[in-house]
Design a protein around this motif. Structure first.
Motif, short mmCIF file in Angstrom:
data_model
loop_
_atom_site.label_atom_id
_atom_site.label_comp_id
_atom_site.label_asym_id
_atom_site.label_seq_id
_atom_site.Cartn_x
_atom_site.Cartn_y
_atom_site.Cartn_z
N TYR A 35 35.14 40.55 -4.58
CA TYR A 35 35.44 41.98 -4.57
C TYR A 35 36.91 42.14 -4.91
N ARG A 37 40.28 45.10 -4.59
CA ARG A 37 40.82 46.41 -4.21
C ARG A 37 42.08 46.65 -4.99
N GLY A 40 45.21 52.07 -3.82
CA GLY A 40 44.80 53.47 -3.76
C GLY A 40 43.32 53.69 -3.99
N LYS A 41 42.60 52.61 -4.29
CA LYS A 41 41.17 52.75 -4.56
C LYS A 41 40.36 51.98 -3.51
N GLU A 42 39.06 52.16 -3.57
CA GLU A 42 38.20 51.46 -2.64
C GLU A 42 37.98 50.01 -3.08
N ILE A 43 37.51 49.19 -2.16
CA ILE A 43 37.12 47.82 -2.49
C ILE A 43 35.88 47.90 -3.38
N PHE A 45 32.97 45.77 -5.83
CA PHE A 45 32.24 44.55 -6.10
C PHE A 45 32.54 44.05 -7.50
N PHE A 91 39.19 39.85 -2.83
CA PHE A 91 38.52 39.33 -1.65
C PHE A 91 37.31 38.51 -2.06
N PHE A 104 34.23 38.02 5.14
CA PHE A 104 35.29 38.12 4.15
C PHE A 104 36.43 37.16 4.43
#
Lengths: 113, 113
Positions: A35, A37, A40-43, A45, A91, A104
């Motif tokens: 994953y 990130r 400023g953004k989401e994690i 896939f 991640f 994780f």
């Protein structure tokens, strides 16, 4: 039992260079996920291995990213050549079965200058 | 439209307060709902996992899912300074092949002593 480990913890490279990130999943976990990130953004896939096979690579942004999992143990994610927008935290997660909890790692913070 | 939206933060509360964290999702194909907690410089850690509408309680934490409204919540009772972290909602489709997680942006919670 050791958790998911990632190396390096932090990498600073210049645009155009190559970087290889490594993930060691929990022993015995067949499923390995990457994953990312971006600030400023989401994690989000990137991809999923079952043992050494790519089950789902729908999240890989482009062909500058290459993930491998030789022998079904650890995995590497290579970015070549790196661009500024590749900066973020990468991640890795692993799970025993497909529907099981994903554990994780601490992430690799990649900075591309 | 994003697949999952999470209430923006940051959120600061006094010790002992009840905290409510919320997410909405857009697609009824999502069947599994999770809350992850992430401390600074660490990877996300699974806090709560549920797949049915209703409440699930674990100590001071309650996860609530309303599939008809596509709404998920996490309640923290008697919040402690050690609860200060980033909380991420995550959702997953049903079916063994669809094991990738879709995350909300996360909300940073600070519990003041």
């Amino acid at each position: 039992e050791a958790g998911v480990t990632q190396f390096p913890s932090h990498s600073v490279i210049e645009k155009g260079q190559t970087v290889t990130l490594r993930c060691d999943p929990i022993s015995g976990h067949d499923n390995l996920y990457w994953y990312r990130r971006v600030m400023g953004k989401e994690i989000k896939f990137l991809l999923h291995f079952v043992k050494e096979s790519k089950q789902d690579e729908s999240g890989m942004p482009n062909n500058r990213f290459l993930a491998e999992r030789t022998g079904g143990t650890y995995s590497t994610l290579k970015v070549q050549p790196a661009e500024l927008e590749d900066s973020g935290v990468y991640f890795c997660a692993s799970s025993q079965g497909l529907g099981d909890t994903q554990y994780f790692g601490p992430g690799t913070r990649l900075t591309v200058l | 439209q994003k697949e999952v939206e999470q209430d923006p933060g940051p959120l600061s509360v006094p010790e002992g307060a009840i905290v409510s964290l919320n997410c909405t999702y857009s697609n009824s194909a999502f069947q599994y709902f999770m809350w992850y907690r992430q401390y600074s410089r660490k990877g996300p850690e699974l806090l709560m996992y549920t797949y049915s509408s209703g409440n699930k309680e674990d100590g001071r934490f309650t996860a609530q899912v309303d599939k008809s409204s596509k709404y998920i919540s996490l309640f923290i009772r008697d919040s402690q300074p050690s609860d200060s972290a980033t909380y991420l909602c995550a959702i997953k489709r049903g079916g063994g092949a669809n094991s990738k997680l879709t995350f909300g942006k996360g909300i940073t919670l600070s519990v003041r002593p």
